[in-house]
Write a protein that holds these residues in place. Structure first.
Motif, mmCIF file in Angstrom:
data_model
loop_
_atom_site.group_PDB
_atom_site.id
_atom_site.type_symbol
_atom_site.label_atom_id
_atom_site.label_comp_id
_atom_site.label_asym_id
_atom_site.label_seq_id
_atom_site.Cartn_x
_atom_site.Cartn_y
_atom_site.Cartn_z
ATOM 1 N N UNK A 174 0.823 -1.215 0.000
ATOM 2 C CA UNK A 174 0.000 0.000 0.000
ATOM 3 C C UNK A 174 0.856 1.263 0.000
ATOM 4 N N UNK A 175 2.093 1.105 0.485
ATOM 5 C CA UNK A 175 2.966 2.270 0.622
ATOM 6 C C UNK A 175 4.398 1.797 0.409
ATOM 7 N N UNK A 176 5.197 2.624 -0.300
ATOM 8 C CA UNK A 176 6.608 2.242 -0.460
ATOM 9 C C UNK A 176 7.479 3.449 -0.175
ATOM 10 N N UNK A 177 8.747 3.193 0.199
ATOM 11 C CA UNK A 177 9.733 4.271 0.144
ATOM 12 C C UNK A 177 10.615 3.982 -1.061
ATOM 13 N N UNK A 178 10.905 5.016 -1.853
ATOM 14 C CA UNK A 178 11.655 4.811 -3.086
ATOM 15 C C UNK A 178 12.742 5.862 -3.210
ATOM 16 N N UNK A 179 13.896 5.418 -3.735
ATOM 17 C CA UNK A 179 14.982 6.357 -4.003
ATOM 18 C C UNK A 179 14.741 7.008 -5.355
ATOM 19 N N UNK A 180 14.913 8.317 -5.419
ATOM 20 C CA UNK A 180 14.764 9.036 -6.697
ATOM 21 C C UNK A 180 15.663 10.264 -6.656
ATOM 22 N N UNK A 196 8.127 8.859 -0.184
ATOM 23 C CA UNK A 196 7.042 7.946 0.169
ATOM 24 C C UNK A 196 6.089 7.891 -1.021
ATOM 25 N N UNK A 197 5.764 6.655 -1.462
ATOM 26 C CA UNK A 197 4.904 6.509 -2.650
ATOM 27 C C UNK A 197 3.721 5.596 -2.305
ATOM 28 N N UNK A 206 -4.563 3.590 -9.584
ATOM 29 C CA UNK A 206 -3.241 3.093 -9.194
ATOM 30 C C UNK A 206 -2.192 4.191 -9.387
ATOM 31 N N UNK A 207 -1.288 4.258 -8.420
ATOM 32 C CA UNK A 207 -0.254 5.297 -8.449
ATOM 33 C C UNK A 207 1.054 4.750 -9.026
ATOM 34 N N UNK A 208 1.225 3.421 -8.967
ATOM 35 C CA UNK A 208 2.363 2.771 -9.632
ATOM 36 C C UNK A 208 1.865 1.475 -10.254
ATOM 37 N N UNK A 209 2.650 0.931 -11.191
ATOM 38 C CA UNK A 209 2.200 -0.251 -11.939
ATOM 39 C C UNK A 209 3.188 -1.400 -11.772
ATOM 40 N N UNK A 232 4.085 9.436 -10.602
ATOM 41 C CA UNK A 232 3.449 8.895 -9.385
ATOM 42 C C UNK A 232 3.497 9.916 -8.255
ATOM 43 N N UNK A 233 2.393 10.061 -7.556
ATOM 44 C CA UNK A 233 2.336 11.000 -6.426
ATOM 45 C C UNK A 233 3.300 10.542 -5.346
ATOM 46 N N UNK A 234 4.068 11.468 -4.808
ATOM 47 C CA UNK A 234 5.085 11.088 -3.816
ATOM 48 C C UNK A 234 5.289 12.217 -2.809
#
Ligand SMILES: Cc1cc2nc3c(=O)[nH]c(=O)nc-3n(C[C@H](O)[C@H](O)[C@H](O)COP(=O)(O)OP(=O)(O)OC[C@H]3O[C@@H](n4cnc5c(N)ncnc54)[C@H](O)[C@@H]3O)c2cc1C
Length: 465
Positions: A174-180, A196-197, A206-209, A232-234
């Protein structure tokens, strides 16, 4: 011991229900993905059998994530992981990455982000949200500074991320932390930030696929996939220019988990080997009573105790420093060194022990129905994810060189270890650190390995057997 009842109940649940579910999931292989609903909208749903949810949710309910923040300690989390991974090392991955989402959110999220996203991660019932930690891209996981191409652009209500994550465990979280990399940030590791994504956008789409799931040799209790981030909203966690520290904090939570899981896996493989060696006979005796094999069991038991001590020391130290923020204390750097030693050595020990346990079973060990082959498959992944042995050795070298963390380690060990042995090891480490850069890297493994074994052996004096 605190939490003894909790751990006993967890163990009992695994014996009566969990083991059968876990075996089925492992044998079933990679689950399918339903990408569209009946109206043709993307849903990217992973098709695990219903029992998977029962197994997965059990650990969350027991408190593998919520206890850390409610009890203000990581000890219950890692105790639970130790108990659970005796039966299923892979299912500890969802727990670890959920913890790796909740902790940076609790430390670095804005008040508004926390109020919105933290409570669902800490729920105590089956409606709990899961987290995920997505750093690795197609260019590789070791050199994140060069390989992370996901771009973050500022938006009126936060940020928008676009890029592909190539190894993404807990792929439907439901929630991820991602490096960008925020637009215009330096093309090095210093240019990375942590975001946070959520799985769903504000409008519920869907915010990511999920592009596809990986068909892996093991850890089948966690779906690992490829993720597409498309505008994607972050939400930014902490300051963009200190993102690499936050990323490493997340990785450190996982490395300690990996160490605990590796020791539990080795213990499980040994327990199975012992049970088999007590029944199998050769040359008129139980094979356990044949001198060569008996010696191997005795030696390996000693090494298991040492590996446990090293893993648990990393837990103990992390529990003291996990709420620190940069700039970190000296104790934090000591923790980092111990975590690298523990991640490296316990995973090596787990692989070696799983291989040996298979050998004890002879040819039967290669058959799925005896279980030994699963521990070997699972152990192979423990050595690679959360940073390969190469990464642990080189990062360990860095913290010794730049922060003199080995001096703190030797000072701690001096309270329990014979002085001569320590002095010898300390001069070996110093000789390595004084070498020219290329030679230093080339020669690092043997010294790092000896340092890990010595630390593990000496620390085992601290822990009751
Ligand atoms: C099942 C599974 C699940 C995973 N889940 C996630 C996840 O959820 N999130 C995530 O971010 N990542 C995840 N990963 C990725 C994992 O973290 C990476 O596989 C790992 O960091 C190594 O990166 P790589 O595979 O790209 O290897 P590479 O970085 O391409 O390295 C290839 C080889 O070169 C070696 N190497 C690299 N640099 C050096 C050096 N300086 N000196 C010597 N040798 C070097 C490496 O050690 C390795 O042996 C997962 C991996 C697996 C297998």
């Amino acid at each position: 011991m605190p939490h003894l009842d909790l751990l006993a109940a967890e163990q009992q649940w695994w014996k009566t229900e969990g083991i059968a579910i876990s075996d089925t999931i492992d044998r079933a292989g990679t689950p399918g993905v339903r990408m569209f609903d009946k109206l043709g909208r993307r849903i990217d749903e992973i098709l695990y059998p219903r029992e998977y949810q029962t197994m997965l949710r059990k650990g969350y309910r027991s408190g593998v994530v919520w206890r850390a923040l409610e009890e203000n300690s990581l000890i219950p989390t890692y105790l639970l992981m130790y108990t659970i991974s005796f039966h299923d090392p892979g299912v500890c991955c969802p727990y670890t990455v959920s913890l790796g989402t909740a902790v940076p959110l609790a430390k670095y999220g804005s008040a508004e982000t926390q109020a919105h996203f933290l409570p669902p991660l800490l729920r105590k019932d089956d409606s709990v949200w899961q987290g995920a930690t997505w750093m690795t891209e197609i260019g590789g996981g070791s050199d994140l500074g060069a390989a992370v191409n996901t771009i973050a652009k500022p938006a009126a209500d936060g940020w928008r991320l676009t890029g592909d994550k190539y190894f993404a465990s807990n792929a439907a979280a439901e929630l991820a932390v991602a490096a960008a990399r925020p637009e215009g940030a330096p093309p090095s590791v210093r240019g990375l930030a942590l975001f946070l994504v959520p799985r769903c956008r504000k409008d519920d789409r869907l915010n990511y696929f999920l592009r596809r799931l990986k068909d892996k040799i093991a850890t089948r209790s966690v779906p690992t996939g490829e993720i597409e981030l498309r505008d994607s909203e972050a939400y930014l966690l902490g300051q963009a220019d200190s993102g690499i520290y936050l990323i490493l904090e997340v990785l450190n939570l996982s490395r300690v988990a990996n160490s605990v899981v590796s020791v539990a896996l080795a213990q499980r493989a040994m327990a199975d080997a012992l049970a088999y060696a007590e029944c199998r006979t050769a040359f008129g005796k139980r094979i356990l009573d044949l001198p060569l094999l008996r010696r191997q069991f005795d030696d390996r038991l000693k090494s298991l105790r040492s590996a446990f001590a090293l893993a648990w020391e990393s837990v103990r130290l992390l529990d003291q420093v996990w709420m620190e923020r940069p700039p970190y204390s000296e104790r934090y750097h000591l923790f980092r060194l111990v975590a690298h030693l523990a991640k490296y050595w316990t995973a090596e020990f787990a692989v070696d022990t799983a291989k040996w346990a298979m050998e004890v079973h002879g040819g039967l060990g290669t058959l799925a129905e005896y279980g030994a082959e699963r521990w070997l498959r699972e152990a192979m992944i423990l050595a690679i994810w959360e940073g390969t042995p190469h990464r642990q050795i080189l990062d360990g070298l860095e913290v010794m060189e730049r922060k003199q963390a080995h001096k703190m380690l030797f000072a701690q060990l001096a309270e329990i270890a014979p002085a001569g042995e320590l002095q010898e090891m300390e001069s070996e480490v110093q000789r390595l650190l004084n070498l020219p850069p290329q030679q230093k890297e080339a020669e690092a493994e043997a010294v790092f390995r000896r340092l890990a074994v010595l630390s593990a052996d000496q620390l085992s004096r601290k822990y009751p057997h």
